[in-house]
Design a protein around this motif. Sequence first.
Motif, PDB file in Angstrom:
ATOM      1  N   PHE A  46      11.155   3.896  -0.181  1.00  0.00           N
ATOM      2  CA  PHE A  46      11.919   4.348  -1.137  1.00  0.00           C
ATOM      3  C   PHE A  46      10.675   4.774  -2.348  1.00  0.00           C
ATOM      4  O   PHE A  46      10.721   5.838  -3.088  1.00  0.00           O
ATOM      5  CB  PHE A  46      12.966   3.926  -1.708  1.00  0.00           C
ATOM      6  CG  PHE A  46      14.154   4.366  -1.162  1.00  0.00           C
ATOM      7  CD1 PHE A  46      14.765   5.688  -1.541  1.00  0.00           C
ATOM      8  CD2 PHE A  46      14.798   3.949  -0.122  1.00  0.00           C
ATOM      9  CE1 PHE A  46      16.082   6.241  -0.963  1.00  0.00           C
ATOM     10  CE2 PHE A  46      16.053   4.169   0.624  1.00  0.00           C
ATOM     11  CZ  PHE A  46      16.514   5.547  -0.027  1.00  0.00           C
ATOM     12  N   VAL A  47       9.979   3.784  -2.804  1.00  0.00           N
ATOM     13  CA  VAL A  47       8.982   3.932  -3.821  1.00  0.00           C
ATOM     14  C   VAL A  47       8.079   4.903  -3.418  1.00  0.00           C
ATOM     15  O   VAL A  47       7.641   5.752  -4.365  1.00  0.00           O
ATOM     16  CB  VAL A  47       8.191   2.579  -4.254  1.00  0.00           C
ATOM     17  CG1 VAL A  47       7.041   2.949  -5.145  1.00  0.00           C
ATOM     18  CG2 VAL A  47       9.534   1.625  -4.569  1.00  0.00           C
ATOM     19  N   ALA A  48       7.436   5.005  -2.344  1.00  0.00           N
ATOM     20  CA  ALA A  48       6.755   6.203  -1.778  1.00  0.00           C
ATOM     21  C   ALA A  48       7.487   7.391  -1.787  1.00  0.00           C
ATOM     22  O   ALA A  48       6.702   8.570  -2.391  1.00  0.00           O
ATOM     23  CB  ALA A  48       6.285   5.873  -0.165  1.00  0.00           C
ATOM     24  N   PHE A  49       8.633   7.411  -1.668  1.00  0.00           N
ATOM     25  CA  PHE A  49       9.456   8.622  -1.728  1.00  0.00           C
ATOM     26  C   PHE A  49       9.517   9.107  -3.177  1.00  0.00           C
ATOM     27  O   PHE A  49       9.126  10.413  -3.524  1.00  0.00           O
ATOM     28  CB  PHE A  49      10.864   8.712  -1.226  1.00  0.00           C
ATOM     29  CG  PHE A  49      11.401   9.688  -0.339  1.00  0.00           C
ATOM     30  CD1 PHE A  49      11.365  10.841  -0.762  1.00  0.00           C
ATOM     31  CD2 PHE A  49      12.206   9.478   0.665  1.00  0.00           C
ATOM     32  CE1 PHE A  49      11.860  11.953  -0.012  1.00  0.00           C
ATOM     33  CE2 PHE A  49      12.709  10.258   1.521  1.00  0.00           C
ATOM     34  CZ  PHE A  49      12.407  11.654   1.210  1.00  0.00           C
ATOM     35  N   ILE A  50       9.574   8.442  -3.930  1.00  0.00           N
ATOM     36  CA  ILE A  50       9.624   8.717  -5.441  1.00  0.00           C
ATOM     37  C   ILE A  50       8.268   9.149  -5.913  1.00  0.00           C
ATOM     38  O   ILE A  50       8.095  10.234  -6.646  1.00  0.00           O
ATOM     39  CB  ILE A  50       9.890   7.391  -6.396  1.00  0.00           C
ATOM     40  CG1 ILE A  50      11.310   7.189  -6.190  1.00  0.00           C
ATOM     41  CG2 ILE A  50       9.589   7.590  -7.830  1.00  0.00           C
ATOM     42  CD1 ILE A  50      11.835   5.752  -7.063  1.00  0.00           C
ATOM     43  N   LEU A  51       6.935   8.580  -5.492  1.00  0.00           N
ATOM     44  CA  LEU A  51       5.722   9.207  -5.820  1.00  0.00           C
ATOM     45  C   LEU A  51       5.440  10.251  -5.194  1.00  0.00           C
ATOM     46  O   LEU A  51       4.977  11.470  -5.783  1.00  0.00           O
ATOM     47  CB  LEU A  51       4.813   8.129  -5.254  1.00  0.00           C
ATOM     48  CG  LEU A  51       4.749   6.671  -5.913  1.00  0.00           C
ATOM     49  CD1 LEU A  51       3.853   5.805  -5.297  1.00  0.00           C
ATOM     50  CD2 LEU A  51       4.188   6.713  -7.333  1.00  0.00           C
ATOM     51  N   VAL A  52       5.959  10.674  -3.985  1.00  0.00           N
ATOM     52  CA  VAL A  52       5.796  11.883  -3.466  1.00  0.00           C
ATOM     53  C   VAL A  52       6.609  12.975  -4.117  1.00  0.00           C
ATOM     54  O   VAL A  52       6.036  14.116  -4.439  1.00  0.00           O
ATOM     55  CB  VAL A  52       6.146  11.988  -1.928  1.00  0.00           C
ATOM     56  CG1 VAL A  52       6.443  13.626  -1.346  1.00  0.00           C
ATOM     57  CG2 VAL A  52       5.219  11.156  -0.850  1.00  0.00           C
TER      58      VAL A  52
ATOM     59  N   GLY B 232       0.846  -1.159  -0.183  1.00  0.00           N
ATOM     60  CA  GLY B 232       0.104  -0.084   0.016  1.00  0.00           C
ATOM     61  C   GLY B 232       0.742   1.216   0.023  1.00  0.00           C
ATOM     62  O   GLY B 232       0.595   2.268  -0.636  1.00  0.00           O
ATOM     63  N   LEU B 233       2.075   1.098   0.749  1.00  0.00           N
ATOM     64  CA  LEU B 233       2.920   2.396   0.932  1.00  0.00           C
ATOM     65  C   LEU B 233       3.498   2.588  -0.714  1.00  0.00           C
ATOM     66  O   LEU B 233       3.533   3.784  -0.694  1.00  0.00           O
ATOM     67  CB  LEU B 233       3.840   2.235   1.702  1.00  0.00           C
ATOM     68  CG  LEU B 233       5.087   3.136   2.083  1.00  0.00           C
ATOM     69  CD1 LEU B 233       4.301   4.630   2.699  1.00  0.00           C
ATOM     70  CD2 LEU B 233       5.974   2.703   3.310  1.00  0.00           C
ATOM     71  N   ALA B 234       3.981   1.390  -1.361  1.00  0.00           N
ATOM     72  CA  ALA B 234       4.588   1.793  -2.584  1.00  0.00           C
ATOM     73  C   ALA B 234       3.701   2.318  -3.709  1.00  0.00           C
ATOM     74  O   ALA B 234       3.970   2.418  -4.793  1.00  0.00           O
ATOM     75  CB  ALA B 234       5.407   0.482  -2.783  1.00  0.00           C
ATOM     76  N   ALA B 235       2.168   2.201  -3.431  1.00  0.00           N
ATOM     77  CA  ALA B 235       1.242   2.387  -4.454  1.00  0.00           C
ATOM     78  C   ALA B 235       0.317   3.687  -3.751  1.00  0.00           C
ATOM     79  O   ALA B 235      -0.715   4.224  -4.624  1.00  0.00           O
ATOM     80  CB  ALA B 235       0.227   1.207  -4.558  1.00  0.00           C
ATOM     81  N   SER B 236       0.968   4.420  -2.992  1.00  0.00           N
ATOM     82  CA  SER B 236      -0.020   5.652  -2.357  1.00  0.00           C
ATOM     83  C   SER B 236       0.275   6.730  -3.165  1.00  0.00           C
ATOM     84  O   SER B 236       1.151   7.184  -3.608  1.00  0.00           O
ATOM     85  CB  SER B 236       0.613   5.899  -1.124  1.00  0.00           C
ATOM     86  OG  SER B 236       0.271   4.814  -0.184  1.00  0.00           O
ATOM     87  N   ASN B 237      -1.253   7.258  -3.494  1.00  0.00           N
ATOM     88  CA  ASN B 237      -1.235   8.541  -4.199  1.00  0.00           C
ATOM     89  C   ASN B 237      -2.047   9.531  -3.433  1.00  0.00           C
ATOM     90  O   ASN B 237      -2.294  10.735  -3.904  1.00  0.00           O
ATOM     91  CB  ASN B 237      -1.779   8.180  -5.598  1.00  0.00           C
ATOM     92  CG  ASN B 237      -2.121   9.330  -6.430  1.00  0.00           C
ATOM     93  OD1 ASN B 237      -0.952   9.859  -6.650  1.00  0.00           O
ATOM     94  ND2 ASN B 237      -3.154   9.759  -6.988  1.00  0.00           N
ATOM     95  N   ASP B 238      -2.250   9.328  -2.095  1.00  0.00           N
ATOM     96  CA  ASP B 238      -2.770  10.200  -1.260  1.00  0.00           C
ATOM     97  C   ASP B 238      -2.133  10.183   0.266  1.00  0.00           C
ATOM     98  O   ASP B 238      -1.790   9.139   0.582  1.00  0.00           O
ATOM     99  CB  ASP B 238      -4.174   9.753  -0.898  1.00  0.00           C
ATOM    100  CG  ASP B 238      -5.093  10.890  -0.357  1.00  0.00           C
ATOM    101  OD1 ASP B 238      -5.771  11.557  -1.149  1.00  0.00           O
ATOM    102  OD2 ASP B 238      -5.217  10.883   0.843  1.00  0.00           O
ATOM    103  N   LEU B 239      -2.118  11.276   1.001  1.00  0.00           N
ATOM    104  CA  LEU B 239      -1.606  11.371   2.197  1.00  0.00           C
ATOM    105  C   LEU B 239      -2.024  10.249   3.422  1.00  0.00           C
ATOM    106  O   LEU B 239      -1.503   9.814   4.309  1.00  0.00           O
ATOM    107  CB  LEU B 239      -1.420  12.533   2.753  1.00  0.00           C
ATOM    108  CG  LEU B 239      -0.655  13.800   2.139  1.00  0.00           C
ATOM    109  CD1 LEU B 239      -0.662  15.003   2.381  1.00  0.00           C
ATOM    110  CD2 LEU B 239       0.785  13.360   1.908  1.00  0.00           C
TER     111      LEU B 239
END
Length: 479
Positions: free
Chosen positions: A247-253, A118-125
């Motif tokens: 890190f994937v979450a970081f990339i998305l942010v 879920g973290l690696a696919a998050s598009n919302d805070l």
Amino acid sequence: MNYLHDIQSFLPGIVVAITGLTAILITAFKKSTGLVYNVSLAGLVVATILAIQSLFGEAGTSFSGMIVYGGPAAFGGVIITLGTLLSLILSREYLQSKGLESGEVYGMMLFATTGMLGLAASNDLISLFVSLETMSISLYVLAGLWYSKNYGAESALKYFLLGAFSTGFLLYGIALIYGATGHTNFMEIAAAADTSLLFLGGVGMLLVGLFFKISAVPFHMWTPDVYQGTPTTLTGYMATAGKAAAFVAFILVLSRMLSGSETGEWSHVISVVAILTMIVGNLIALAQDNVKRMLAYSSIAHAGYLMVGLAAGTAAGYSGVLYYLFAYTLMNIGAFGVIAFYERNKELDFTEIDSYAGLGYKVPAMGVMLSIFLFSLAGIPPFVGFVGKYYVFAAAVQADMVMLAIVGVLASAASVYYYLRVMVYMYFKEAHKEYSLKSPGMLFKLLLILLAVLTVYYGVEPVLPTTGLFELLTSFSYV
């Protein structure tokens, strides 16, 4: 129907979550650890296959824009499920030898993996926060498995207290960003972003929470104690799958929320933290005599290398980070797997480097494989670690961050000392006492051999003039 599309877009995570619930129910009613392991293994195999399939599908958003699928999220899902699957297989034999195996352990691994996906696919805070907490709470439990030993209880307590502290920063940052923009969706925040103190303060606190999860300096203090006190195969799981998710979450942010011209200056902050992380991680690793603590500080240094790609802020930089995460998963799980094999012997404490004296000749295959993984972690060609570092440093050079790349290369060169030090003990020092090593199970041995082969193969394959893994990454859209 929208709900069918939503389910399909996050199917690997749903499969892992259902498998985790099944594992806990079996543990509660049937008390069969073997059955729980087999169910967990089957669920992770299915989730990994589904994650790989999603690599070649379309990209978009689902669950009312809270989740993204395809692109970096898809590749992150592959790394997370693969890392969990490898760690689960290596963990069974090791946990049995230490008397720590239980159905709850496998259940917690699956719940943590659900949070990671879920973290690696998050598009919302909101989805980012919920996923992060799902992952973290499960990892707090796993870190405390050795509660009967002082260092086990210490690792869980430190991880929990510092994790709760960092979560406070993250949540306060989310509140400030919402107050400044009126949105929690990444793309909507990007459209409403400004340079007000409220917004900048919120982003700063959000980044502090993410820096903690990736073990960046100066938010790294929990890492060595947690790595040392956690069962070794689970340490490898936390260091690879957990780091990949963050890190994937970081990339998305960065690519979806902070990509505007008004907010693009965060790369300078990331550059400074990356330099500190690479230097501090490597310097302290040089002085370590405990192999697990050495790998913990090594993990901090590798977070610094990965942040070089984030600081570049380009598609090449983000692609390099994803490839590096894949490479790091292979070589780090392999290294912790070999250490876990040695630790099954109770005559010596195989977390101390002195106990590795003469070990390369005891079980030659294990010595060779550990050498391959350590060479790769050091970034020596032709291993996959070298290629991963090349991609992130090259992206920094292309983004006119030459000094950052130079610091990364020098820090990587310094790391060779403490990796080679282990091999010097293994092959050039005599054992202090006689002891015997238990033979590993066939699956355990085959999995380590596979990881060693892949560490070499993917160190060579991407640089050949053929379509490789990196070419797949460069085809992703990061916005």
